[in-house]
Design an enzyme around this catalytic site. Structure first.
Site, PDB file in Angstrom:
ATOM      1  N   GLU A 695      26.911  38.360  35.345  1.00  0.00           N
ATOM      2  CA  GLU A 695      26.829  39.803  35.519  1.00  0.00           C
ATOM      3  C   GLU A 695      25.850  40.476  34.573  1.00  0.00           C
ATOM      4  OE1 GLU A 695      31.140  41.356  36.599  1.00  0.00           O
ATOM      5  OE2 GLU A 695      31.227  39.888  34.965  1.00  0.00           O
ATOM      6  N   ASP A 719      27.343  44.657  38.912  1.00  0.00           N
ATOM      7  CA  ASP A 719      27.122  44.782  37.471  1.00  0.00           C
ATOM      8  C   ASP A 719      25.781  44.194  37.056  1.00  0.00           C
ATOM      9  OD1 ASP A 719      29.155  46.262  36.285  1.00  0.00           O
ATOM     10  OD2 ASP A 719      30.562  44.598  36.347  1.00  0.00           O
ATOM     11  N   CYS A 766      29.896  37.236  44.754  1.00  0.00           N
ATOM     12  CA  CYS A 766      31.059  37.997  45.207  1.00  0.00           C
ATOM     13  C   CYS A 766      30.818  39.499  45.098  1.00  0.00           C
ATOM     14  CB  CYS A 766      32.307  37.619  44.405  1.00  0.00           C
ATOM     15  SG  CYS A 766      32.160  37.901  42.632  1.00  0.00           S
TER      16      CYS A 766
END
Length: 842
Positions: A695, A719, A766
């Site tokens: 991230e 993110d 994801c």
């Protein structure tokens, strides 16, 4: 620099269409728009009535036709005698057509709404013989720009946030904002421009008329004000991301439906009458027309005593709220979160204190509860319809629908009967259908519906798609003259209703219906097939699911497992920290529901925009750069160790993989593994695969080093995007820059995949990009092995990947890496859609 304004005085158009054409011609003649923009203005009128109020209409084009605008400009058609605007008696005297190349015209529209408060000035503009009077009124600063008075004020503690909702602030998100604010004791206000409203009041929030791009100020005062602001800001941002994703998916599904509809070709069935509206839900059916207009509720003013009328009002409200709660619960139990949200929002509208105060005043003044309710409701509905944003104005139908539910109880009438004497192949005709009415339709007896008004984003259209019924909206008032009992063909792909078709047309329609059914059956069978490209490369497709009761729906939709289970929901939806046993039971239920399929569980991801008041975490100046995710876990054994114990215990019941969020260094991974080893040894538990979220840029750049210590990576593109581009997704001015298709983000994805390959590790995604058609195509082209997404995205993404070669997607990804901006990357979507269209035609 003032916006150019073209003026034509003393016009006398025959009807609204003539007026729109005349104003559009002025724009085209002045070079502000191409001639085709006139059709775009007319299309907008089909979607929604652009009457603003006080004799002013503001025709404007469709968003997707913005390329037809050459420069920002206005064209004003002065109609002294007035022209009827819509089906009611509203008369437009100033028709202000807008060609907007950007948002420059917003200031003019704001000035126009201020001008409308000066009745004397408006009368002068309607009758003036000097076009400069109108030009000056629209372009000169003055009293018309004075802020509208607001009954409430900002509190000292506040935050700003940008509204990124494609359709502006409407009932469903407003309802969730209010529910969030109501959890706190603090008073919470929302400001847009010069208006401040109570965040706990759904109707007040809707009255802001906040459209896409609006900058809002959230403020709070009270013992838990800081927590309230955090929670409200987080829900504003999260719902914005969901709405944007849903809009993209809706666009993608529409293109799919159009591809399916190409089976119809240029077919034009012969019929006595053809109505053309807007396709709101796809499908082709033959049926019998039924006029389905609801009965008008007749109200007489019967007053007994104030206490009795107040008691009747309370009983009616509670009965209506109970019905809405039952509808919402039923929809949610069936996995229909969008439909559940509609009815929850309706309940919020009925709790509007201003509405209830107005009704109470009427009762105190000696009016019956039913009469007072209808009067107060009518005022609120009229105010909503008067909003300048046509999408928001259309939400008045929700308020009317919710209010009529209460009125029926006050009048002692049963719920509106649906389908009692309809034929088994009914095609419903109505001016519009309320969400409550639509939700009760039995798909076994109704083939589809066609309305004279309404729009494709209205809640009725959403429910039609959920029911799988073809629907056409905005077919025009003449639609209501068609006779019940007449045979018809409804084309929900192209937005047409054919009334009294010929015998040949009926035969042709049946042949096409059967062809469509064969193709749809093939697609339904294929949803459970793997996402294998035409040259044999398979990508694993998983779902983002948080609860065991959601697993069945995900598997039915084509998921091959759960690629992201967020455990923070166990903390966010309660007022205390869940103990080890509670977490274990939730995890075990998920493992067992999957029946041996893959499950990736993310450990507690709290911090940044996800705050849990009962954890009493310290307030940070930069929470996104502070103690969140794995950083919090390593500082709080009281949170980490019970969760690890619950995870290892659940792993005894089936395959489970553990994933840590917000990893930025190798040292963090080593320390987490040390703690995991201690817990596993204490429990004598089996080993489980361990992964990390990618991230932050440091994790992507260290992917080859991190891969030596973990079993897999999962990239959180939301993110990763904000950390890579240094853009807070909640920032009111910069949020639009946080685009996951930026080449810088895609290059870090490429770097992550390369680092994983050095150690034979798999890489998943994801984040939101996995469920976006172009994003999924590029990720697979970059070498990602697994995509995990929302359940609604599964079928379309699997179908998309099966239509393309891996080599094609790899070439597309390499092109994206060599571009300079996210806009340039998004332009590659045209090539993807072109290939899909070609395949659909074939």
């Amino acid at each position: 620099m003032p916006i150019p304004v073209e003026v034509r005085l003393g016009a006398d158009p025959h009807n609204r269409e003539d007026a729109v054409r005349a104003a559009g011609a002025l724009l085209a003649q002045a070079g502000h728009a191409l001639p085709a923009y006139v059709d775009s203005l007319l299309q907008r009128e089909k979607l929604a009535n652009t009457f603003l109020g006080q004799g002013v209409a503001i025709p404007h084009g469709m968003i997707e036709d913005r390329h037809l605008v050459q420069s920002t400009g206005l064209a004003v058609l002065q109609v002294p005698a007035g022209v009827r605007w819509g089906d009611d008696a509203k008369q437009a005297h100033l028709v202000v057509a807008i060609a907007a190349a950007s948002d420059e015209h917003i200031a003019v529209l704001r000035r126009l709404t201020r001008l409308m408060r000066d009745e004397a000035l408006m009368q002068r503009l309607i009758s003036t013989q000097d076009p400069q009077d109108i030009v000056r009124a629209l372009t000169t600063d003055g009293e018309a720009d004075a802020p509208a008075p607001s009954a409430l004020e900002d509190f000292a503690l506040g935050r700003e946030v940008a509204l990124s909702y494609p359709n502006g602030l409407h009932a469903r998100p407003a309802g969730q904002w209010a529910q969030t604010a109501q959890r706190f004791a603090a008073r919470v206000h929302v400001r847009y421009d010069q208006v401040v409203v109570d965040a706990k009041n759904v109707a007040a929030l809707l009255s802001l008329g906040a459209g896409r791009g609006a900058t809002l100020r959230l403020s709070a005062q009270g013992p838990d004000a800081e927590d309230a602001l955090r929670a409200l800001r987080a829900i504003v941002v999260r719902l914005g991301e969901e709405e944007a994703r849903q809009a993209q998916l809706a666009s993608f599904r529409q293109s799919q439906a159009q591809g399916l509809g190409q089976v119809l070709g240029d077919w034009q069935p012969a019929a006595r009458q053809t109505f053309t509206g807007i396709a709101a839900s796809p499908g082709l059916v033959i049926g019998t027309l039924v006029q389905a207009a609801g009965a008008v509720l007749q109200v007489e003013d019967h007053f007994r005593s104030a206490p009795l009328e107040a008691e009747a009002l309370e009983q009616a409200l509670q009965a209506a709220l109970a019905e809405l709660e039952a509808w919402s619960t039923q929809a949610r139990s069936q996995g229909q979160s969008e439909q559940a949200g509609i009815f929850s929002a309706h309940a919020g509208l009925l709790r509007d204190p201003r509405l209830l105060q107005a009704v109470s005043r009427g009762i105190v003044q000696g009016h019956g509860a039913a009469w007072a309710w209808r009067q107060a409701l009518g005022e609120r509905v009229a105010a909503q319809r008067a909003l300048p944003d046509t999408t928001l104005a259309a939400r008045a139908a929700d308020l009317q629908d919710a209010g009529d539910r209460v009125l029926r109880h006050l009048l002692g009438l049963p719920s509106e009967a649906v389908g009692g004497a309809w034929p088994a192949d009914a095609i419903l005709l109505a001016d519009d259908l309320s969400p409550s009415f639509t939700a009760q339709i039995d798909p076994a007896r109704v083939r589809g519906f066609c309305t004279a008004s309404g729009g494709p984003t209205a809640h009725t259209a959403i429910l039609a798609r959920a029911l799988g019924l073809p629907a056409v909206v905005a077919g025009g008032p003449d639609l209501l003259k068609a006779d019940s009992g007449t045979p018809a063909i409804l084309d929900g792909y192209r937005g047409r209703l054919y009334v009294a078709p010929s015998a040949t047309a009926l035969i042709e329609a049946q042949e096409r219906i059967e062809g469509l059914a064969r193709r749809q059956a093939e697609e339904a069978r294929n949803r459970l097939l793997p996402a294998t490209t035409t040259d044999g490369h398979t990508v694993e497709i998983a779902a983002n699911v948080n609860r065991a009761d959601q697993v069945a729906r995900a598997l039915e939709a084509g998921a091959e497992g759960v690629g992201l289970m967020r455990t923070e929901f166990l903390f966010l939806e309660r007022d205390t920290v869940p103990d080890e046993e509670a977490q274990y039971l939730a995890l075990r239920a998920m493992v067992e529901a999957l029946g041996g399929r893959p499950l990736v569980v993310r450990t507690l991801d709290i911090g940044g925009d996800k705050q849990v008041p009962h954890l009493q975490l310290p307030v940070e100046d930069n929470p996104f750069l502070g103690v969140r995710g794995a950083r919090l876990a390593l500082r709080r054994d009281d949170l980490l160790l019970p969760q690890l114990r619950a995870l290892y215990r659940a792993a005894r019941h089936g395959p489970l993989q553990i994933m840590f969020p917000m990893i930025s260094t190798v040292e963090e991974v080593l320390e987490l593994r040390r703690r995991m080893a201690q817990v596993r040894e204490e429990l004598d538990a089996p080993e489980v695969p361990i992964g990390i979220m990618i991230e932050v840029p440091s994790a992507a750049l260290l992917a080859d080093r991190l891969a030596a210590h973990v079993d897999f990576f999962s990239i959180g593109t939301n993110d990763l995007t904000q950390y890579t581009l240094a853009v807070d997704r909640q920032h009111p001015e910069l949020a639009a820059m946080a685009d996951s298709l930026h080449p810088a983000v895609l290059r870090l994805v490429e770097r992550t995949v390369a680092g994983a390959r050095r150690h034979g590790r798999w890489v998943g995604v994801c984040g939101g990009l996995a469920g976006e058609p172009l994003g999924a195509a590029l990720l697979v082209g970059l070498g990602v092995d697994e995509l995990s997404m929302s359940v609604g995205d599964l079928g379309p993404i699997k179908a998309l990947l099966r239509r393309h070669r891996l080599s094609e997607l790899q070439a597309l990804a390499q092109r994206a890496l060599d571009l300079d901006s996210a806009d340039e990357v998004r332009a590659l979507g045209a090539a993807l859609r072109s290939a899909d269209s070609t395949e659909a035609q074939a």
